[in-house]
Write a protein that holds these residues in place. Structure first.
Motif, mmCIF file in Angstrom:
data_model
loop_
_atom_site.group_PDB
_atom_site.id
_atom_site.type_symbol
_atom_site.label_atom_id
_atom_site.label_comp_id
_atom_site.label_asym_id
_atom_site.label_seq_id
_atom_site.Cartn_x
_atom_site.Cartn_y
_atom_site.Cartn_z
ATOM 1 N N VAL A 1 52.403 38.447 52.407
ATOM 2 C CA VAL A 1 53.116 37.637 51.423
ATOM 3 C C VAL A 1 52.947 38.263 50.048
ATOM 4 C CG1 VAL A 1 53.185 35.394 50.251
ATOM 5 C CG2 VAL A 1 52.840 35.497 52.721
ATOM 6 N N LEU A 2 54.030 38.273 49.286
ATOM 7 C CA LEU A 2 53.987 38.675 47.888
ATOM 8 C C LEU A 2 54.377 37.450 47.063
ATOM 9 C CD1 LEU A 2 53.324 41.354 46.452
ATOM 10 C CD2 LEU A 2 55.788 41.724 46.211
ATOM 11 N N LEU A 3 53.436 36.947 46.300
ATOM 12 C CA LEU A 3 53.655 35.767 45.472
ATOM 13 C C LEU A 3 53.813 36.233 44.031
ATOM 14 C CD1 LEU A 3 53.697 32.631 45.359
ATOM 15 C CD2 LEU A 3 51.230 32.712 44.950
ATOM 16 N N GLY A 4 54.999 36.021 43.481
ATOM 17 C CA GLY A 4 55.286 36.510 42.137
ATOM 18 C C GLY A 4 55.178 35.416 41.089
ATOM 19 N N PHE A 5 54.613 35.763 39.939
ATOM 20 C CA PHE A 5 54.488 34.849 38.810
ATOM 21 C C PHE A 5 55.410 35.359 37.699
ATOM 22 C CE2 PHE A 5 50.681 34.603 41.323
ATOM 23 C CZ PHE A 5 50.373 33.251 41.356
ATOM 24 N N PHE A 6 56.266 34.467 37.179
ATOM 25 C CA PHE A 6 57.318 34.872 36.252
ATOM 26 C C PHE A 6 57.203 34.184 34.893
ATOM 27 C CE2 PHE A 6 58.666 35.499 40.571
ATOM 28 C CZ PHE A 6 59.313 36.723 40.558
ATOM 29 N N ASP A 7 56.148 33.429 34.673
ATOM 30 C CA ASP A 7 55.919 32.770 33.394
ATOM 31 C C ASP A 7 55.496 33.835 32.379
ATOM 32 O OD1 ASP A 7 54.920 31.401 31.196
ATOM 33 O OD2 ASP A 7 53.856 29.898 32.364
ATOM 34 N N PRO A 8 56.338 34.141 31.366
ATOM 35 C CA PRO A 8 56.022 35.237 30.439
ATOM 36 C C PRO A 8 54.847 34.947 29.512
ATOM 37 C CG PRO A 8 57.983 34.059 29.714
ATOM 38 C CD PRO A 8 57.630 33.506 31.055
ATOM 39 N N SER A 9 54.407 33.700 29.460
ATOM 40 C CA SER A 9 53.271 33.368 28.594
ATOM 41 C C SER A 9 51.932 33.736 29.233
ATOM 42 C CB SER A 9 53.280 31.877 28.253
ATOM 43 O OG SER A 9 52.925 31.086 29.385
ATOM 44 N N LEU A 10 51.960 34.111 30.526
ATOM 45 C CA LEU A 10 50.724 34.380 31.256
ATOM 46 C C LEU A 10 50.415 35.868 31.331
ATOM 47 C CD1 LEU A 10 51.047 31.962 34.317
ATOM 48 C CD2 LEU A 10 49.868 31.560 32.144
ATOM 49 N N LYS A 11 49.126 36.174 31.373
ATOM 50 C CA LYS A 11 48.630 37.505 31.683
ATOM 51 C C LYS A 11 47.552 37.372 32.741
ATOM 52 C CE LYS A 11 49.326 39.786 27.178
ATOM 53 N NZ LYS A 11 48.633 40.512 26.065
ATOM 54 N N VAL A 12 47.346 38.433 33.543
ATOM 55 C CA VAL A 12 46.241 38.439 34.490
ATOM 56 C C VAL A 12 45.375 39.660 34.217
ATOM 57 C CG1 VAL A 12 47.463 39.708 36.318
ATOM 58 C CG2 VAL A 12 45.572 38.189 36.918
ATOM 59 N N HIS A 13 44.077 39.451 34.241
ATOM 60 C CA HIS A 13 43.140 40.569 34.118
ATOM 61 C C HIS A 13 42.346 40.654 35.414
ATOM 62 C CE1 HIS A 13 40.563 43.565 32.321
ATOM 63 N NE2 HIS A 13 39.540 42.930 32.855
ATOM 64 N N THR A 14 42.321 41.858 36.008
ATOM 65 C CA THR A 14 41.603 42.047 37.277
ATOM 66 C C THR A 14 40.432 42.997 37.071
ATOM 67 O OG1 THR A 14 42.842 43.987 38.073
ATOM 68 C CG2 THR A 14 43.819 41.835 38.469
ATOM 69 N N GLN A 15 39.342 42.727 37.783
ATOM 70 C CA GLN A 15 38.153 43.573 37.700
ATOM 71 C C GLN A 15 37.360 43.438 38.998
ATOM 72 O OE1 GLN A 15 37.881 44.750 34.390
ATOM 73 N NE2 GLN A 15 36.187 46.157 34.682
ATOM 74 N N ALA A 16 36.806 44.557 39.468
ATOM 75 C CA ALA A 16 36.012 44.550 40.696
ATOM 76 C C ALA A 16 34.679 45.244 40.483
ATOM 77 C CB ALA A 16 36.774 45.230 41.834
ATOM 78 N N SER A 17 33.684 44.854 41.279
ATOM 79 C CA SER A 17 32.341 45.423 41.146
ATOM 80 C C SER A 17 31.635 45.354 42.484
ATOM 81 C CB SER A 17 31.547 44.634 40.091
ATOM 82 O OG SER A 17 30.197 45.013 40.065
ATOM 83 N N HIS A 18 30.819 46.392 42.832
ATOM 84 C CA HIS A 18 30.066 46.287 44.082
ATOM 85 C C HIS A 18 28.547 46.470 43.917
ATOM 86 C CE1 HIS A 18 29.874 50.713 44.776
ATOM 87 N NE2 HIS A 18 31.170 50.776 44.559
ATOM 88 N N GLY A 19 28.052 47.616 43.510
ATOM 89 C CA GLY A 19 26.608 47.787 43.383
ATOM 90 C C GLY A 19 25.959 48.471 44.570
ATOM 91 N N PHE A 20 26.685 49.356 45.256
ATOM 92 C CA PHE A 20 26.134 50.167 46.340
ATOM 93 C C PHE A 20 25.854 51.578 45.824
ATOM 94 C CE2 PHE A 20 27.489 46.739 48.821
ATOM 95 C CZ PHE A 20 27.204 46.909 50.171
ATOM 96 N N VAL A 21 24.914 52.254 46.461
ATOM 97 C CA VAL A 21 24.571 53.630 46.083
ATOM 98 C C VAL A 21 24.611 54.515 47.329
ATOM 99 C CG1 VAL A 21 23.159 52.952 44.109
ATOM 100 C CG2 VAL A 21 22.097 53.186 46.360
ATOM 101 N N PRO A 22 24.900 55.829 47.187
ATOM 102 C CA PRO A 22 24.945 56.718 48.349
ATOM 103 C C PRO A 22 23.582 56.830 49.022
ATOM 104 C CG PRO A 22 25.967 57.747 46.427
ATOM 105 C CD PRO A 22 25.261 56.521 45.934
#
Length: 399
Positions: free
Chosen positions: A186-207
């Motif tokens: 599913v692709l859910l689209g947001f069309f309200d021009p007053s909105l912004k989305v900020h995405t960020q990811a984090s894990h914390g694993f080491v080789p």
């Protein structure tokens, strides 16, 4: 103007759980006016009654949901056999839209991703940003991203995640309008021009110091590592018999692909992580992204201190990006392995608080919908990327 409300609970009876959640999230509004209801639900609930129960309250809403290993709401994390969380989206009909593929897998991910984007754009125009939900078992998320971007452009942010079961890696399900699927997207689209989305990811694993080289592969199928059947090499390096199942390798079987120095500095970790989602009888294993010959896969190990340190850094970055804008809703995809397989209850609660408190310092968490799934989408290096074993936040704000 779009608004968001949410609720979650661990009520055992499926009908009662949905009834309670929808009434709580409606908060005095008429649920019949809801435009979209998005939800996550654990495997113990009765799938057959979910959609009729939602339809009773929300006859006019588009429905999008999936199974998962646990849910995260404003009320916190819940990995019980029967847990659910939902988000209700309210507003004008032209401010939110949805397109559907009834079957998206590793072989057609680019094609179906592009078709989803074309259908959405044809019905509603260019979205401000989109949420993408697909199966977590057999999908090529890099190809899906490429397909969506070929229509909507790489500057359009894609967020979301892939569905999961109870971390067995056998089958997961998606709920789309009035049907339950196993390989839908599913692709859910947001069309309200007053909105912004900020995405960020984090894990914390080491080789861990162990590397394997892909010597034969087709798309998201890895046939050989170091010249031998891929599953044999992978499990041997983990100290497991070749008869082990994918569920036995989560989370100790996290593999990483090295990032560029610039991306590593932004990410806070040196590798982008991948999960092995399925093994085939000939020793081939499936990854959720394209894996080309020559790719070096590093076995990774979790570092709990680093997990919390990186989470603090991530939240500071998120707050800085939002600035003085008002948060109206938060979507959240967390890796199922970061749930009970990796962290105890206290640690999970601490992680959730470490995300919610900085965003809602008054103590009352706003609309929040999260799941423990099989993968997460978030931007990195200025582009849409697919991640595994991460905490990924999608904070929607209004100026």
């Amino acid at each position: 103007m779009l608004t968001f409300t949410s609720a979650s609970n661990g009520t055992v009876d499926t009908l009662q759980a949905l009834d309670e959640a929808i009434r709580q999230a409606s908060a005095g509004r008429s649920a019949a006016e809801c435009r979209v209801i998005a939800f996550h639900i654990t495997m113990g609930h009765d799938d057959s009654v979910v959609i009729p129960a939602i339809r009773k309250h929300c006859p006019n809403a588009r429905i999008v949901g999936c199974t998962c290993a646990g849910v995260i709401g404003a009320e916190g994390a819940n990995e019980n056999m029967r847990a659910l969380a939902l988000m209700m989206v309210w507003g004008e009909a032209n401010e939110v839209g949805m397109s559907v593929s009834t079957h998206l897998d590793g072989a057609n991910s680019r094609e179906q991703g592009a078709q989803l984007a074309r259908d959405l754009k044809a019905s509603h125009g260019q979205p401000t940003f989109v949420m993408f939900l697909a199966s977590g078992i057999d999908v090529d998320c890099d190809e899906s991203i490429a397909g969506i971007e070929s229509v909507l452009g790489a500057e359009t942010t894609i967020f979301g995640g892939t569905s999961a079961d109870n971390m067995k890696g056998v089958s997961s399900f998606q709920f789309v309008d009035d049907t339950v699927h196993e390989h839908a997207a599913v692709l859910l689209g947001f069309f309200d021009p007053s909105l912004k989305v900020h995405t960020q990811a984090s894990h914390g694993f080491v080789p861990s110091g162990v590397e394997m080289t892909v010597t034969r592969a087709t798309g998201n199928q890895v046939h050989e590592l170091d010249g031998e059947p891929a599953w044999t090499v992978f499990t041997r390096n983990l100290g497991l018999p070749s008869t082990a199942q994918p569920a036995d390798t989560i989370p100790p079987g996290a593999v990483g692909v090295a990032l560029s120095p610039e991306q590593a500095a932004e990410y806070g970790d040196s590798h982008l992580l991948r999960v092995i989602t399925r093994r085939l009888p000939d020793g081939t294993f499936l990854m959720p992204v394209t894996c080309t010959v020559g790719t070096r896969l590093s076995l990774m190990r979790r570092d709990e201190e680093r997990i919390f340190k990186n989470l603090d850094v991530m939240m500071n970055q998120v707050k800085a990006a939002i600035g003085g804008r008002t948060i109206v809703g938060v979507f959240h995809a967390d890796c199922g392995a970061r749930g009970r397989l990796m962290l105890d209850r206290v640690a999970k609660d601490e992680i959730v608080r470490a995300m919610q408190t900085p965003l809602f310092p008054t103590g009352k968490t706003g609309a929040w919908l999260g799941m423990y799934g099989f993968g997460e989408f978030a931007r990195l290096g200025g582009r849409n990327q697919f991640h595994n074993y991460t905490t990924a936040l999608y904070v929607i704000s209004r100026g």
